[in-house]
Design a protein around this motif. Structure first.
Motif: not given
Length: 196
Positions: A155-172, A174-183
């Motif tokens: 999850r940390l590695n995924s967060l580090k690789s999070l792009t600006f575009e993904q942040w925009l797509a997530n309605n600007r 920086m909530t990471f609930d979507f990163m906590r979903e199992a698997e």
């Protein structure tokens, strides 16, 4: 070498001595006299005993009267076993209770000698099993912790690789609930976002 007597105990106010002449020998006669039993009868009993017969020997020692005499003796380590064979009914009345107590003590010590070993083995087996269970529990906890560390690292590695575009797509946000979903690591979610 001259025998050197040393008092090690008293029975009915009679000194029980050890003769130190290269080995520790205990004269039989003073003990028999203290208990009120015939020394000759005990000497014969010892001579007829399969084990004690090979240990009895004659040795010179100084008697209560100060004169040196030759006496039948047993090595110190065999005296206690010989005393155990004496029947309390055969000793002087005033010594009977002491002989009974001595025999009871011998029974207790024999029991402890053999039972303690069994108790030790039982306690050791129980403690060993408890420790095996504990080690297995810790190993299981460790494996679970390793799994959690791997998940959180992903999850940390995924967060580090999070792009600006993904942040925009997530309605600007920086909530990471979507990163906590199992698997469901962010990398997989990012692919889904790009396909929209």
């Amino acid at each position: 070498m001259e025998a050197l007597p040393k008092t090690i105990a008293k029975i009915n106010d009679v000194d029980i001595i050890v003769i130190e002449n290269g080995q520790k020998l205990v004269p039989i006669k003073p003990i028999c006299e203290a208990l009120g039993i015939l020394p000759q009868g005990q000497i014969e009993k010892i001579k007829n005993d399969e084990i004690l017969a090979s240990t009895i020997q004659l040795s010179y020692t100084v008697g209560a009267d100060g004169k040196e005499r030759e006496m039948f003796c047993l090595p110190l380590k065999f005296v206690f076993g010989w005393l155990f064979t004496i029947n309390p009914k055969n000793v002087r009345v005033e010594a009977q209770e002491s002989v009974k107590k001595y025999k009871l003590l011998c029974y207790e010590i024999l029991y402890q000698n053999f039972a303690d070993h069994t108790t030790f083995l039982e306690q050791k087996q129980k403690a060993t099993q408890e420790q095996i269970d504990r080690v297995n529990e810790v190993r299981s906890t460790f494996r679970n912790a390793q799994h959690i560390v791997r998940q959180e690292t992903n999850r940390l590695n995924s967060l580090k690789s999070l792009t600006f575009e993904q942040w925009l797509a997530n309605n600007r946000q920086m909530t990471f609930d979507f990163m906590r979903e199992a698997e469901a690591p962010v990398a997989a979610l990012a692919i889904a976002v790009k396909q929209k």
